[in-house]
Design an enzyme around this catalytic site. Sequence first.
Site, PDB file in Angstrom:
ATOM      1  N   TYR A  24      -2.228  -1.392  10.398  1.00 16.40           N
ATOM      2  CA  TYR A  24      -2.357  -1.623   8.952  1.00 16.40           C
ATOM      3  C   TYR A  24      -1.118  -1.113   8.209  1.00 16.40           C
ATOM      4  CZ  TYR A  24      -3.846  -1.359   4.137  1.00 16.40           C
ATOM      5  OH  TYR A  24      -3.894  -1.497   2.774  1.00 16.40           O
ATOM      6  N   SER A  45       0.868  -1.191   0.000  1.00 12.57           N
ATOM      7  CA  SER A  45       0.000   0.000   0.000  1.00 12.57           C
ATOM      8  C   SER A  45       0.891   1.222   0.000  1.00 12.57           C
ATOM      9  CB  SER A  45      -0.879   0.002   1.250  1.00 12.57           C
ATOM     10  OG  SER A  45      -1.473   1.275   1.431  1.00 12.57           O
TER      11      SER A  45
HETATM   12  N1  LIG Z   1      -8.590  -0.353  -1.653  1.00 11.71           N
HETATM   13  C1  LIG Z   1      -7.605   0.395  -1.233  1.00 11.71           C
HETATM   14  O1  LIG Z   1      -7.756   1.633  -1.090  1.00 11.71           O
HETATM   15  C2  LIG Z   1      -6.241  -0.211  -0.964  1.00 11.71           C
HETATM   16  C3  LIG Z   1      -5.151   0.657  -0.883  1.00 11.71           C
HETATM   17  C4  LIG Z   1      -3.898   0.134  -0.643  1.00 11.71           C
HETATM   18  C5  LIG Z   1      -3.734  -1.227  -0.513  1.00 11.71           C
HETATM   19  N2  LIG Z   1      -4.807  -2.057  -0.592  1.00 11.71           N
HETATM   20  C6  LIG Z   1      -4.574  -3.487  -0.419  1.00 11.71           C
HETATM   21  O2  LIG Z   1      -5.163  -4.181  -1.511  1.00 11.71           O
HETATM   22  C7  LIG Z   1      -5.452  -5.515  -1.116  1.00 11.71           C
HETATM   23  C8  LIG Z   1      -6.828  -5.889  -1.639  1.00 11.71           C
HETATM   24  O3  LIG Z   1      -7.787  -5.110  -0.968  1.00 11.71           O
HETATM   25  P1  LIG Z   1      -9.052  -4.505  -1.724  1.00 11.71           P
HETATM   26  O4  LIG Z   1      -8.860  -3.049  -1.798  1.00 11.71           O
HETATM   27  O5  LIG Z   1      -9.336  -5.242  -2.978  1.00 11.71           O
HETATM   28  O6  LIG Z   1     -10.151  -4.780  -0.602  1.00 11.71           O
HETATM   29  P2  LIG Z   1     -11.490  -5.675  -0.631  1.00 11.71           P
HETATM   30  O7  LIG Z   1     -12.340  -5.312  -1.790  1.00 11.71           O
HETATM   31  O8  LIG Z   1     -12.049  -5.534   0.748  1.00 11.71           O
HETATM   32  O9  LIG Z   1     -10.929  -7.170  -0.849  1.00 11.71           O
HETATM   33  C9  LIG Z   1     -10.210  -7.807   0.168  1.00 11.71           C
HETATM   34  C10 LIG Z   1     -10.063  -9.276  -0.182  1.00 11.71           C
HETATM   35  O10 LIG Z   1      -9.309  -9.904   0.863  1.00 11.71           O
HETATM   36  C11 LIG Z   1     -10.010 -11.080   1.261  1.00 11.71           C
HETATM   37  N3  LIG Z   1      -9.794 -11.397   2.670  1.00 11.71           N
HETATM   38  C12 LIG Z   1      -9.918 -10.577   3.741  1.00 11.71           C
HETATM   39  N4  LIG Z   1      -9.739 -11.264   4.883  1.00 11.71           N
HETATM   40  C13 LIG Z   1      -9.510 -12.554   4.522  1.00 11.71           C
HETATM   41  C14 LIG Z   1      -9.277 -13.756   5.242  1.00 11.71           C
HETATM   42  N5  LIG Z   1      -9.270 -13.788   6.599  1.00 11.71           N
HETATM   43  N6  LIG Z   1      -9.079 -14.900   4.549  1.00 11.71           N
HETATM   44  C15 LIG Z   1      -9.119 -14.905   3.213  1.00 11.71           C
HETATM   45  N7  LIG Z   1      -9.333 -13.804   2.469  1.00 11.71           N
HETATM   46  C16 LIG Z   1      -9.538 -12.640   3.126  1.00 11.71           C
HETATM   47  C17 LIG Z   1     -11.487 -10.770   1.005  1.00 11.71           C
HETATM   48  O11 LIG Z   1     -12.204 -11.973   0.790  1.00 11.71           O
HETATM   49  P3  LIG Z   1     -13.286 -12.608   1.800  1.00 11.71           P
HETATM   50  O12 LIG Z   1     -13.881 -11.495   2.606  1.00 11.71           O
HETATM   51  O13 LIG Z   1     -14.255 -13.290   0.877  1.00 11.71           O
HETATM   52  O14 LIG Z   1     -12.503 -13.579   2.601  1.00 11.71           O
HETATM   53  C18 LIG Z   1     -11.402  -9.975  -0.287  1.00 11.71           C
HETATM   54  O15 LIG Z   1     -11.389 -10.839  -1.387  1.00 11.71           O
HETATM   55  C19 LIG Z   1      -5.305  -5.554   0.399  1.00 11.71           C
HETATM   56  O16 LIG Z   1      -4.121  -6.214   0.735  1.00 11.71           O
HETATM   57  C20 LIG Z   1      -5.229  -4.103   0.799  1.00 11.71           C
HETATM   58  O17 LIG Z   1      -4.438  -3.917   1.956  1.00 11.71           O
HETATM   59  C21 LIG Z   1      -6.054  -1.579  -0.824  1.00 11.71           C
END
Ligand SMILES: NC(=O)c1ccc[n+]([C@@H]2O[C@H](COP(=O)([O-])OP(=O)(O)OC[C@H]3O[C@@H](n4cnc5c(N)ncnc54)[C@H](OP(=O)(O)O)[C@@H]3O)[C@@H](O)[C@H]2O)c1
Length: 347
Positions: free
Chosen positions: A239, A226
């Site tokens: 985080y 991130s």
């Molecule tokens: N969106 C942002 O602004 C942002 C910015 C910087 C970095 N990121 C990073 O991007 C990555 C993806 O996040 P996203 O933005 O796509 O968020 P998201 O839409 O909330 O997706 C998160 C994913 O992680 C999975 N997950 C969460 N807890 C889990 C667990 N205990 N076991 C298995 N799977 C789990 C969820 O699946 P289930 O709930 O079905 O398990 C979901 O598929 C993350 O690592 C996040 O830190 C996001």
Amino acid sequence: MAGLAGCHFTCLDSQRHAATRSGTCRAGAVAPSRNSQFVGRLGIKRGKSLKAIHVSSPSMISSYVPKQWTKGGPANNERDNMTAVDYRGQTTLITGASAGLGAEFARQLAARGSNLVLVARREDRLDKLAETLSTEHGVMVTAIAADLSLPHAGQTLVEETDRLGLRVTSLINNAGFGTYGVFHLEDADRLGDEITVNVASVVSISRAYIERLRQAGNGILINVASNAAYQPNPLLAVYGATRAFVLNFTEALWFESAGTGLKVLALSPGPTQTEFFDVIGTTNASGNTVLQTPRQVVEKALHTLDRRNPPPSIISGRRNHLQALSVRLLTRRRAALTVGAMMKPAN
Ligand SMILES: NC(=O)c1ccc[n+]([C@@H]2O[C@H](COP(=O)([O-])OP(=O)(O)OC[C@H]3O[C@@H](n4cnc5c(N)ncnc54)[C@H](OP(=O)(O)O)[C@@H]3O)[C@@H](O)[C@H]2O)c1
């Protein structure tokens, strides 16, 4: 939270896949058919022909490069350095594929011909995505329901993919979530899960698969960090620290993987339109900035890995990149004060 769910399914293409009519398809044993017929819980159905953009020879590169790159120094240099990863016949395991960036990685990699292993807790969503992608792109998609907050995620997944006869050649550790608020009031169990999913599972899954990835020698390893990795993050303290771990860890793997053919990248998105802020429960954590789309972030990552010599890490979005660079010019005190002020609740 549920553990690993079963992955029982039926393969009708038993000539190409060493499989029985019902049971485990050993699709990794041979090149998968582009028109494989699968039925069952894993949502693998008859596929159409591949729609992948594939660059197989230097002469094709110019048609792959966007028009805006045809003038200017850096653009030309970058074009000369392009050697697109060939995902056809590969199998890419993606964690957190039920939503947001993970689902988008699945869509873009299926379009480029990669078979997929989709991992997350919400099995219904994985099954639906698996069915759509296998139908649209003719790739084999396997869904594995797993809770990555449980210990030994890597060992559990490797046992399951081995049992299914899947030969994983590329890996995207994308699953993750955040917690917003002052540290002393946060739920300790949730923070523990956050560290396990965001850090421990990334190490465990990387360790479980890396020797296979190195041996395959033509795949990718993306660990999603991130832009929070580049600074102290008041109100997102745990985080931000987990993302800094992933950034440093992955950059070290980038060095260690040199010469193996495995391309390693730490991807740092800035605020992006996913369910991330729903899970956190507030958009305050976005710093009230413009959000990128998952498509933009994933395109940037895959495009970077198409370079002959990709960097160890990238930040998606020009504004996010500038922000991360500018933090380096501040003292640690000023950086904490500045980010803390940005993260405070709007009202
Ligand atoms: N969106 C942002 O602004 C942002 C910015 C910087 C970095 N990121 C990073 O991007 C990555 C993806 O996040 P996203 O933005 O796509 O968020 P998201 O839409 O909330 O997706 C998160 C994913 O992680 C999975 N997950 C969460 N807890 C889990 C667990 N205990 N076991 C298995 N799977 C789990 C969820 O699946 P289930 O709930 O079905 O398990 C979901 O598929 C993350 O690592 C996040 O830190 C996001």
